[in-house]
Design an enzyme around this catalytic site. Structure first.
Site, PDB file in Angstrom:
ATOM      1  CD  GLU A 408     -13.933  -1.020   8.702  1.00  0.00           C
ATOM      2  OE1 GLU A 408     -13.098  -1.221   9.499  1.00  0.00           O
ATOM      3  OE2 GLU A 408     -14.852  -0.206   8.723  1.00  0.00           O
TER       4      GLU A 408
HETATM    5  C1  FAD Z   1     -13.994   7.570   2.350  1.00  0.00           C
HETATM    6  C2  FAD Z   1     -13.174   7.431   3.211  1.00  0.00           C
HETATM    7  C3  FAD Z   1     -13.853   6.941   4.646  1.00  0.00           C
HETATM    8  C4  FAD Z   1     -12.917   6.799   5.563  1.00  0.00           C
HETATM    9  N1  FAD Z   1     -13.336   6.882   6.985  1.00  0.00           N
HETATM   10  C5  FAD Z   1     -12.535   6.897   8.022  1.00  0.00           C
HETATM   11  C6  FAD Z   1     -13.355   7.030   9.286  1.00  0.00           C
HETATM   12  O1  FAD Z   1     -14.085   7.193   9.415  1.00  0.00           O
HETATM   13  N2  FAD Z   1     -12.299   7.217  10.467  1.00  0.00           N
HETATM   14  C7  FAD Z   1     -10.859   6.996  10.210  1.00  0.00           C
HETATM   15  O2  FAD Z   1     -10.086   7.094  11.274  1.00  0.00           O
HETATM   16  N3  FAD Z   1     -10.446   6.689   8.885  1.00  0.00           N
HETATM   17  C8  FAD Z   1     -11.283   6.757   7.687  1.00  0.00           C
HETATM   18  N4  FAD Z   1     -10.561   6.692   6.416  1.00  0.00           N
HETATM   19  C9  FAD Z   1      -9.254   6.420   6.393  1.00  0.00           C
HETATM   20  C10 FAD Z   1      -8.852   5.000   5.688  1.00  0.00           C
HETATM   21  O3  FAD Z   1      -9.027   4.112   6.932  1.00  0.00           O
HETATM   22  C11 FAD Z   1      -7.158   5.077   5.423  1.00  0.00           C
HETATM   23  O4  FAD Z   1      -7.519   5.822   4.051  1.00  0.00           O
HETATM   24  C12 FAD Z   1      -6.716   3.853   5.116  1.00  0.00           C
HETATM   25  O5  FAD Z   1      -6.302   3.183   6.444  1.00  0.00           O
HETATM   26  C13 FAD Z   1      -5.270   4.141   4.277  1.00  0.00           C
HETATM   27  O6  FAD Z   1      -4.538   5.122   4.990  1.00  0.00           O
HETATM   28  P1  FAD Z   1      -3.768   5.957   3.909  1.00  0.00           P
HETATM   29  O7  FAD Z   1      -4.990   6.850   3.157  1.00  0.00           O
HETATM   30  O8  FAD Z   1      -3.144   7.237   4.788  1.00  0.00           O
HETATM   31  O9  FAD Z   1      -2.836   5.413   2.934  1.00  0.00           O
HETATM   32  P2  FAD Z   1      -1.445   4.851   3.449  1.00  0.00           P
HETATM   33  O10 FAD Z   1      -1.371   4.339   4.640  1.00  0.00           O
HETATM   34  O11 FAD Z   1      -0.452   6.307   2.892  1.00  0.00           O
HETATM   35  O12 FAD Z   1      -1.235   3.889   2.269  1.00  0.00           O
HETATM   36  C14 FAD Z   1      -0.908   4.367   0.933  1.00  0.00           C
HETATM   37  C15 FAD Z   1      -0.568   3.032   0.030  1.00  0.00           C
HETATM   38  O13 FAD Z   1       0.451   2.398   0.514  1.00  0.00           O
HETATM   39  C16 FAD Z   1       0.170   1.024   0.885  1.00  0.00           C
HETATM   40  N5  FAD Z   1       0.951   0.718   1.992  1.00  0.00           N
HETATM   41  C17 FAD Z   1       1.141   1.326   3.155  1.00  0.00           C
HETATM   42  N6  FAD Z   1       1.891   0.601   4.134  1.00  0.00           N
HETATM   43  C18 FAD Z   1       2.241  -0.526   3.445  1.00  0.00           C
HETATM   44  C19 FAD Z   1       3.090  -1.571   3.734  1.00  0.00           C
HETATM   45  N7  FAD Z   1       3.553  -1.544   5.060  1.00  0.00           N
HETATM   46  N8  FAD Z   1       3.267  -2.411   3.000  1.00  0.00           N
HETATM   47  C20 FAD Z   1       2.883  -2.103   1.680  1.00  0.00           C
HETATM   48  N9  FAD Z   1       1.663  -1.533   1.417  1.00  0.00           N
HETATM   49  C21 FAD Z   1       1.639  -0.583   2.154  1.00  0.00           C
HETATM   50  C22 FAD Z   1      -1.521   1.222   1.136  1.00  0.00           C
HETATM   51  O14 FAD Z   1      -1.867  -0.193   1.084  1.00  0.00           O
HETATM   52  C23 FAD Z   1      -1.644   2.224   0.145  1.00  0.00           C
HETATM   53  O15 FAD Z   1      -1.811   1.163  -1.014  1.00  0.00           O
HETATM   54  C24 FAD Z   1     -11.358   6.780   5.416  1.00  0.00           C
HETATM   55  C25 FAD Z   1     -10.742   6.952   4.340  1.00  0.00           C
HETATM   56  C26 FAD Z   1     -11.731   7.108   3.237  1.00  0.00           C
HETATM   57  C27 FAD Z   1     -10.995   7.317   1.775  1.00  0.00           C
END
Ligand code: FAD
Length: 440
Positions: A408
Site C-alpha cells: 500500500e
Molecule cells: C506480500 C505482498 C503483497 C502485495 N500485493 C500486491 C497487490 O495485490 N497488487 C500490487 O499491485 N502490488 C502488490 N504488492 C507490491 C507492493 O505494493 C510493492 O512491493 C511496494 O509498493 C514496493 O515496491 P517494490 O517492492 O518494487 O520496492 P521498491 O520500490 O523497489 O522500493 C525499495 C526500497 O526503496 C525505497 N524507495 C523507493 N523509492 C523511494 C524514494 N523515492 N525515496 C525514498 N525511498 C524510496 C522503498 O521505500 C523501499 O524501502 C505486494 C507486495 C507484497 C510483498
C-alpha cells in the site's frame, strides 16, 4: 459562535491548524448497535473459521482453502459492507467499513485476502466503473461469487508505479485491447476471477486501468511466492500474454489509471491502519494473558515493572491509533455527507472526500503499521523463549506484521507524501499553514 466553529465538516489536513470541538470528534464508543452487530459477526467468523485453522491456512498447498473461506465470508455479507445496496451490498458508511477492517485485521493471511478483494479489487469498479460495469461486477464481488485481484506492481515498477511496462494495444477494428506484460506480488492471484490491471496504451504518460476476467484467456501465473509472513495469502506473478479485452472493459478513461491507482490506495492505507489496530489488540490480549500466567521468581511476570511498561506502551499506542483512525474515518463520512448535500453522487462524494483526506490516510498507514510492528515485537519479548517458538502465537504475529510497512505504498513513500501534500496544498492556498505557524 465564530464562522470556524459553525463549520462542521473538516477538510483534509486541517486537523493540524483548526480548533476542533470535542463533539466533532468521533470515538468508537459511539458505534451503533447495528455496527456493533456487524463487528460481532466478524469476530464470530474469525473465532470459528479462521483462528482454529491458522496453521492449515499458512501451510495450504493450493489456493482452494483461502478461496473457500472467502466464499464463507461472502455468504455472511462480510465482502459487501461498502458496496451500495443497489449493487448487492449493504451500503454501510466509511467508518463501518473501517470497523470491519479492524476486527478482521486479527485474521492474519485471511485479512490480507479479504482486504485485497474488498478494497483494491472491488473499489476501482465501485468508484470509477460505469453503470454496466457496476451492474455486471459488483453484485458478484459483494457476494464473493467472483474474487478480485489488483495488478499494479511489476518487476521494475514498484514505488514508481506509473512506470509500468505492461502494454494495451487497440485492435484494428477498435473492439478490443490486447494486453501484454508481467505483474508481480499479486495478492489473490491464484484464485481471482477478476483482475484490475494497469497498462499503458501506446506511449501514454499515464497508465490506463482495465477490468480483466480470467475467462478472457491469455493469463498465466507462477507458483505462489514463498514469503516471510502472511504465508496463507496467495501472492503471484501474473503474466498477460495476448490477453484480449473488450474495449467496454476499460475503467474510466484512457490515461486515468494512475489517478485510479493512487486514489484507491488512499482507502487501502487508512484501512490498513484499522487492520493493524485489530491485529495489535489480538497480540496485546494474548500478551496480557501470558504475562498473568507465566511465573518467574515466584510471581507473574506481569508484576514486573519492565513488563508492565511494555504492556502500557502497547495499549497506549493502540489507543492513539484507534482514536486517530476513527476520528479521520468520521471526518471522511462527514465530508461525504456534505458533498452529497451539494449535489455530488455517492461515488463522486466518496472519491472526493477520500482524496481530501489523503494526508490522514498516509499518516495512519505509517503509524498503524509501525504500531503493529512494535506491539508484535514486544509481544515476542513478553513471551520470552516461547515468543520465538512456532508453537506459540507471537511468532506468526511478528512475521505477519512486517508486510504492512511495505505494501500500500512503502512507509518511506507515505512519509514523503504527507509532507508533499501539505506543502502543495499550502502553496495552492488551500491550507493556511503560515497563519497558525506565524501565530505560534
Ligand atoms: C506480500 C505482498 C503483497 C502485495 N500485493 C500486491 C497487490 O495485490 N497488487 C500490487 O499491485 N502490488 C502488490 N504488492 C507490491 C507492493 O505494493 C510493492 O512491493 C511496494 O509498493 C514496493 O515496491 P517494490 O517492492 O518494487 O520496492 P521498491 O520500490 O523497489 O522500493 C525499495 C526500497 O526503496 C525505497 N524507495 C523507493 N523509492 C523511494 C524514494 N523515492 N525515496 C525514498 N525511498 C524510496 C522503498 O521505500 C523501499 O524501502 C505486494 C507486495 C507484497 C510483498
Amino acid at each position: 459562535m465564530s464562522a470556524t466553529a459553525e463549520k462542521t465538516s473538516l477538510n483534509g489536513g486541517e486537523f493540524l491548524i483548526r480548533e476542533t470541538e470535542a463533539h466533532q470528534v468521533f470515538i468508537p464508543e459511539e458505534f451503533s448497535e447495528e455496527q456493533q452487530m456487524i463487528a460481532d459477526t466478524c469476530r464470530d467468523f474469525l473465532k470459528t473459521e479462521i483462528h482454529p485453522r491458522l496453521e492449515e491456512i499458512d501451510k495450504a498447498k493450493s489456493p482452494d482453502l483461502m478461496s473457500s473461506l472467502m466464499d464463507k465470508a461472502g455468504e455472511l455479507g462480510l465482502l459487501g459492507t461498502a458496496v451500495p445496496e443497489e449493487y448487492g451490498g449493504f451500503g454501510m458508511n466509511f467508518n463501518t467499513s473501517m470497523l470491519v477492517a479492524e476486527v478482521l485485521g486479527a485474521g492474519h493471511s485471511f485479512s490480507v485476502a479479504q482486504s485485497a478483494h474488498t478494497g483494491i479489487g472491488t473499489l476501482p469498479i465501485l468508484y470509477y466503473g460505469n453503470e454496466e460495469q457496476k451492474n455486471k461486477y459488483l453484485p458478484n464481488l459483494a457476494s464473493g461469487a467472483w474474487k478480485a485481484a489488483y495488478c499494479l506492481t511489476e518487476p521494475d515498477s514498484g514505488s514508481d508505479a506509473n512506470s509500468g511496462k505492461t502494454k494495451a494495444e487497440l485492435s484494428a477494428d477498435g473492439k478490443t485491447y490486447k494486453i501484454n506484460g508481467q505483474k508481480m506480488w499479486i495478492t489473490n492471484g491464484g484464485f481471482a476471477d477478476i483482475f484490475i490491471v494497469f497498462a499503458k496504451i501506446e506511449d501514454d504518460k499515464n497508465l490506463t486501468a482495465f477490468i480483466i476476467e480470467k475467462s478472457f484467456g491469455g493469463i498465466t501465473m507462477n507458483e505462489p511466492e514463498q514469503k516471510l509472513g502472511i504465508k496463507g495469502s496467495d501472492t503471484r506473478q501474473v503474466f498477460f500474454n495476448d490477453c484480449v479485452v473488450p474495449v467496454e472493459n476499460m475503467l474510466s478513461a484512457r490515461g486515468n489509471g494512475f489517478k485510479i491507482a493512487v486514489n484507491i490506495l488512499n482507502i487501502g492505507r487508512i484501512k490498513l491502519a484499522s487492520a493493524a489496530v485489530g491485529g495489535s489488540k489480538g497480540v496485546l490480549n494474548q500478551a496480557i494473558n501470558y504475562a498473568n500466567e507465566r511465573k518467574q521468581f515466584g510471581i507473574s511476570i506481569g508484576r514486573f515493572g519492565a513488563i508492565k511498561h511494555k504492556l502500557a506502551q502497547m495499549a497506549t499506542k493502540i489507543w492513539v491509533c484507534e482514536s486517530a483512525n476513527y476520528r479521520a474515518g468520521q471526518n471522511i463520512d462527514d465530508l461525504i455527507d456534505t458533498l452529497k448535500g451539494e449535489g455530488l453522487t455517492d461515488a463522486e462524494a466518496k472519491l472526493k472526500a477520500l482524496e481530501q483526506f489523503a494526508i490522514e490516510c498516509a499518516i495512519m498507514k505509517v503509524y498503524g503499521s509501525e504500531v503493529l510492528d512494535l506491539v508484535a515485537d514486544e509481544g515476542v519479548q513478553i513471551y520470552g523463549g516461547m515468543g520465538y517458538s512456532a508453537d506459540a502465537p507471537m511468532e506468526r504475529a511478528y512475521r505477519d506484521s512486517r508486510i504492512n510497512r511495505i505494501f500500500e505504498g512503502t512507509n518511506e513513500i507515505n512519509r514523503m507524501l504527507v509532507l508533499d501534500m501539505y506543502l502543495k496544498r499550502a502553496m495552492k492556498g488551500e491550507l493556511d499553514l503560515m497563519g497558525p505557524a506565524t501565530a505560534v
